[in-house]
Design a protein around this motif. Structure first.
Motif, PDB file in Angstrom:
ATOM      1  N   LEU A 195       2.337 -32.826  56.662  1.00 50.54           N
ATOM      2  CA  LEU A 195       1.459 -33.326  57.724  1.00 50.54           C
ATOM      3  C   LEU A 195       0.315 -32.349  58.018  1.00 50.54           C
ATOM      4  CD1 LEU A 195       4.104 -34.991  60.090  1.00 50.54           C
ATOM      5  CD2 LEU A 195       2.588 -36.102  58.437  1.00 50.54           C
ATOM      6  N   ARG A 224       6.243 -31.045  75.484  1.00 48.07           N
ATOM      7  CA  ARG A 224       5.483 -30.610  74.305  1.00 48.07           C
ATOM      8  C   ARG A 224       3.988 -30.434  74.603  1.00 48.07           C
ATOM      9  NH1 ARG A 224       7.943 -33.666  69.107  1.00 48.07           N
ATOM     10  NH2 ARG A 224       7.165 -31.766  68.082  1.00 48.07           N
ATOM     11  N   HIS A 279      -2.542 -24.296  71.645  1.00 50.36           N
ATOM     12  CA  HIS A 279      -3.576 -24.750  70.703  1.00 50.36           C
ATOM     13  C   HIS A 279      -4.951 -24.520  71.350  1.00 50.36           C
ATOM     14  CE1 HIS A 279      -0.782 -27.615  68.322  1.00 50.36           C
ATOM     15  NE2 HIS A 279      -0.056 -27.196  69.342  1.00 50.36           N
ATOM     16  N   ASP A 338      15.670 -28.528  64.643  1.00 47.27           N
ATOM     17  CA  ASP A 338      15.705 -29.823  63.949  1.00 47.27           C
ATOM     18  C   ASP A 338      17.037 -30.072  63.256  1.00 47.27           C
ATOM     19  OD1 ASP A 338      12.197 -29.875  62.859  1.00 47.27           O
ATOM     20  OD2 ASP A 338      13.159 -29.971  64.827  1.00 47.27           O
ATOM     21  N   ARG A 383      16.506 -31.858  74.435  1.00 51.02           N
ATOM     22  CA  ARG A 383      16.912 -32.306  73.100  1.00 51.02           C
ATOM     23  C   ARG A 383      18.428 -32.495  73.007  1.00 51.02           C
ATOM     24  NH1 ARG A 383      14.117 -30.627  67.292  1.00 51.02           N
ATOM     25  NH2 ARG A 383      14.268 -32.759  66.492  1.00 51.02           N
ATOM     26  N   ILE A 407       0.151 -28.638  74.808  1.00 50.24           N
ATOM     27  CA  ILE A 407      -0.699 -28.119  73.720  1.00 50.24           C
ATOM     28  C   ILE A 407      -1.562 -26.954  74.203  1.00 50.24           C
ATOM     29  CG2 ILE A 407      -0.811 -30.225  72.323  1.00 50.24           C
ATOM     30  CD1 ILE A 407      -3.432 -30.856  73.971  1.00 50.24           C
ATOM     31  N   VAL A 412      14.601 -24.259  72.178  1.00 48.36           N
ATOM     32  CA  VAL A 412      13.224 -24.574  71.770  1.00 48.36           C
ATOM     33  C   VAL A 412      12.632 -25.722  72.578  1.00 48.36           C
ATOM     34  CG1 VAL A 412      11.764 -25.300  69.840  1.00 48.36           C
ATOM     35  CG2 VAL A 412      13.647 -23.679  69.453  1.00 48.36           C
ATOM     36  N   GLU A 434      13.115 -28.621  75.814  1.00 48.96           N
ATOM     37  CA  GLU A 434      13.861 -28.677  77.095  1.00 48.96           C
ATOM     38  C   GLU A 434      14.703 -29.930  77.249  1.00 48.96           C
ATOM     39  OE1 GLU A 434      10.615 -28.963  76.763  1.00 48.96           O
ATOM     40  OE2 GLU A 434       9.686 -30.262  78.272  1.00 48.96           O
TER      41      GLU A 434
HETATM   42  C1  LIG Z   1       5.268 -31.770  62.645  1.00 48.99           C
HETATM   43  C2  LIG Z   1       6.049 -30.516  62.872  1.00 48.99           C
HETATM   44  O1  LIG Z   1       5.850 -29.492  62.221  1.00 48.99           O
HETATM   45  N1  LIG Z   1       6.993 -30.579  63.841  1.00 48.99           N
HETATM   46  C3  LIG Z   1       7.810 -29.399  64.107  1.00 48.99           C
HETATM   47  C4  LIG Z   1       7.042 -28.446  65.015  1.00 48.99           C
HETATM   48  O2  LIG Z   1       6.727 -29.158  66.196  1.00 48.99           O
HETATM   49  P1  LIG Z   1       5.667 -28.485  67.234  1.00 48.99           P
HETATM   50  O3  LIG Z   1       4.618 -27.779  66.470  1.00 48.99           O
HETATM   51  O4  LIG Z   1       5.247 -29.526  68.184  1.00 48.99           O
HETATM   52  O5  LIG Z   1       6.618 -27.443  67.961  1.00 48.99           O
HETATM   53  P2  LIG Z   1       6.168 -26.078  68.641  1.00 48.99           P
HETATM   54  O6  LIG Z   1       6.667 -24.965  67.781  1.00 48.99           O
HETATM   55  O7  LIG Z   1       4.733 -26.130  68.997  1.00 48.99           O
HETATM   56  O8  LIG Z   1       7.024 -26.150  69.999  1.00 48.99           O
HETATM   57  C5  LIG Z   1       7.993 -25.195  70.315  1.00 48.99           C
HETATM   58  C6  LIG Z   1       8.064 -25.098  71.818  1.00 48.99           C
HETATM   59  O9  LIG Z   1       6.803 -24.573  72.268  1.00 48.99           O
HETATM   60  C7  LIG Z   1       6.269 -25.419  73.301  1.00 48.99           C
HETATM   61  N2  LIG Z   1       4.804 -25.410  73.222  1.00 48.99           N
HETATM   62  C8  LIG Z   1       4.197 -25.723  72.036  1.00 48.99           C
HETATM   63  C9  LIG Z   1       2.823 -25.710  71.955  1.00 48.99           C
HETATM   64  C10 LIG Z   1       2.065 -25.364  73.088  1.00 48.99           C
HETATM   65  O10 LIG Z   1       0.819 -25.319  73.071  1.00 48.99           O
HETATM   66  N3  LIG Z   1       2.716 -25.051  74.261  1.00 48.99           N
HETATM   67  C11 LIG Z   1       4.074 -25.065  74.354  1.00 48.99           C
HETATM   68  O11 LIG Z   1       4.631 -24.785  75.411  1.00 48.99           O
HETATM   69  C12 LIG Z   1       6.867 -26.780  73.009  1.00 48.99           C
HETATM   70  O12 LIG Z   1       6.886 -27.589  74.175  1.00 48.99           O
HETATM   71  C13 LIG Z   1       8.252 -26.436  72.533  1.00 48.99           C
HETATM   72  O13 LIG Z   1       9.086 -26.253  73.658  1.00 48.99           O
HETATM   73  O14 LIG Z   1       7.885 -27.321  65.336  1.00 48.99           O
HETATM   74  C14 LIG Z   1       9.095 -27.684  66.021  1.00 48.99           C
HETATM   75  C15 LIG Z   1       9.847 -26.407  66.350  1.00 48.99           C
HETATM   76  O15 LIG Z   1      10.238 -25.785  65.153  1.00 48.99           O
HETATM   77  C16 LIG Z   1       9.939 -28.646  65.181  1.00 48.99           C
HETATM   78  O16 LIG Z   1      11.046 -29.084  65.954  1.00 48.99           O
HETATM   79  C17 LIG Z   1       9.101 -29.836  64.746  1.00 48.99           C
HETATM   80  O17 LIG Z   1       9.832 -30.598  63.769  1.00 48.99           O
END
Ligand SMILES: CC(=O)N[C@H]1[C@@H](OP(=O)(O)OP(=O)(O)OC[C@H]2O[C@@H](n3ccc(=O)[nH]c3=O)[C@H](O)[C@@H]2O)O[C@H](CO)[C@@H](O)[C@@H]1O
Ligand SMILES: C=C(OP(=O)(O)O)C(=O)O
Length: 441
Positions: free
Chosen positions: A26, A122, A127, A306, A332, A124, A328, A330
């Motif tokens: 992806l 989740r 980012h 996962d 799941r 962003i 990871v 909150e």
């Molecule tokens: C498409 C893909 O690759 N999906 C994977 C990716 O999801 P994804 O990239 O969404 O997961 P993240 O590593 O970003 O999220 C981990 C934690 O960080 C938090 N968070 C994330 C971004 C942000 O800006 N702020 C924040 O607080 C999220 O809410 C979560 O609690 O990594 C996850 C953690 O290994 C996996 O379960 C997903 O399968």
């Protein structure tokens, strides 16, 4: 709605080939936006619903794509839009990964807010923190995020508050065409990030340190097409390793990369499962009783979130009590309620679930609550008395290609049923064929 019908009691045996990794392909497809000339030829692209979704998204931006026999060809030279619609983003959060490449290539991106999903809010914010550090202006309104920059993004030193996979990937892609050097500290270290960095470097980027907590990206002026083969899906591989362990079977998971599954292998061995790491895959056998173990999910190389629900299914039939802690996401543990319908005895206390082993699981009607939970419910059905019916299969289809066919080939009594005018055979044939029309017409 399609349903998977599972009848328990069969020990799985044989060989299953792992598909390309959803969580690598992806971001790689999103990264192909950065190629202003030439074509990206990406192989081992799994025919997943999520892949179709991100391809539809790139097509909506004027990019041409063809998909045939797991090879995706992308030509992004005619990029005519920088907008990702709500309809597509809400189907798949990973759509948000187009923001970094669009910002880098066009200086602008307008992406619908991804919103949360079942497993958590989740956000962003990490980012956006990275994009702003590189000089982007961020505006949020009408359900969209607009990012823009005058001229080019500027290299910056960015410390992530959370080792976010998506944020690391989005920032890495944005930084690839920035002016100057970017360093991401506290970066996520997942193998999928290494695969993305390898793809970007083949396109002409200059990225070092992927797979460690500190990634250095020296911005370049131009990136072009390349060829790349996606790494195998470690979570699909882990799912089939658990399928072998839970049924007391003997399965060779072909293509699994041992190094990507160290934490899963360690936990299975602690439980008494025989895991034989080989050159081109992993053989998993279980003959004796399973020993209960505690489990805590952590960012890579810790135990992957996962794989949490699949391991919980296995712990249900182990001897003893286990504590599963999800650090990871909150929220799941929605599969717990579904396991309870199968006679599981699980108590949730905050971020932990106390799992009583030795359950005599019974078949029931259950619903997938996220893609991994869906797979875990099927695994539980493989060792339940009677018939289990798993619904809400759109979750499973996001992350597993031909899941029932692969289990059938290992001897599982499982089938996918489409309760509609289509016959069962036609439905199965359709599922087996799952592929995209050559030009996404
Ligand atoms: C498409 C893909 O690759 N999906 C994977 C990716 O999801 P994804 O990239 O969404 O997961 P993240 O590593 O970003 O999220 C981990 C934690 O960080 C938090 N968070 C994330 C971004 C942000 O800006 N702020 C924040 O607080 C999220 O809410 C979560 O609690 O990594 C996850 C953690 O290994 C996996 O379960 C997903 O399968
Ligand atoms: C949570 C997962 O994926 P996504 O980030 O695409 O929802 C997953 O693959 O388990």
């Amino acid at each position: 709605m399609d349903k998977i019908i599972v009848r328990g009691g069969k020990a799985l045996a044989g060989n299953v080939k792992v598909s390309g990794a959803k969580n690598a392909v992806l971001p790689i497809i999103a990264a192909s936006i950065l190629a202003e000339e030439g074509t990206c030829v990406i192989s081992d692209v799994p025919a997943l619903d999520d892949v179709r979704t991100i391809c539809d998204l790139l097509k909506s931006m004027g990019i041409s794509l063809t998909y045939d026999h797991e090879v995706l060809t992308v030509n992004a030279s005619q990029l005519t839009s920088v907008e990702a619609s709500y309809e597509l983003v809400r189907k798949m959060r990973a759509s948000f990964l187009v923001m970094g490449p669009l910002l880098a290539r066009k200086g602008r991106a307008r992406v619908a807010l991804p919103g949360g999903c079942a497993i958590g809010t989740r956000p962003i914010d990490q980012h956006l923190k990275g994009f702003e550090a590189m000089g982007a202006k961020i505006e949020i309104g009408q359900g969209f995020i607009e990012a823009s920059v005058e001229g080019r993004l500027k290299g910056a030193k960015i410390y992530l508050d959370i080792a976010s996979v998506g944020a690391t990937e989005n920032i890495m892609m944005a930084a690839a065409l920035a002016e100057g050097t970017t360093v991401i500290e506290n970066a996520a270290e997942e193998p999928e990030i290494v695969d993305l960095a390898n793809f970007l470097n083949r396109m002409g980027a200059k990225i070092r340190g992927a797979g460690t907590g500190s990634i250095r990206i020296e911005g370049v002026d131009k990136m072009t097409g390349c060829t790349h083969c996606v790494i195998p899906d470690r979570i699909e591989a882990g799912t089939f390793m658990v399928a072998a362990a839970i049924t007391g079977g003997d399965v060779f998971v072909e293509g699994a990369i041992c190094d990507h599954l160290k934490s899963v292998t360690a936990k299975l061995r602690e439980m008494g499962v025989d895991v034989d790491e080989q050159e081109n895959g992993i053989r998993v056998r279980r003959t004796g009783p399973l020993k209960a173990v505690d489990l805590k999910t952590l960012p890579y190389p810790g135990f992957p979130t996962d794989m949490q629900s699949q391991m919980m299914a296995l712990l249900l039939v182990s001897e003893g009590t286990s504590i599963v802690t999800e650090t990871v996401f909150e929220n799941r543990f929605m599969h717990v309620e579904e396991f309870r319908r199968m006679n599981a005895n699980i108590k949730i206390e905050g971020r932990s679930a106390i799992v009583e082993g030795g359950s005599k699981l019974t078949g029931s009607k259950v619903a997938a609550t996220d893609l991994r939970a869906g797979a875990a419910l099927v695994l539980a059905g493989l060792v339940s008395e009677g018939e289990t019916e798993v619904s809400a299969l759109h979750h499973i289809d996001r992350g597993y290609v031909n899941f029932t066919e692969k289990l059938q080939a290992l001897g599982a009594d499982v089938e996918r049923y489409v309760p509609s005018t289509k016959s069962r055979e036609a439905a199965v044939t359709e599922t087996v064929k799952v592929s995209f029309s050559p030009n996404f017409a």
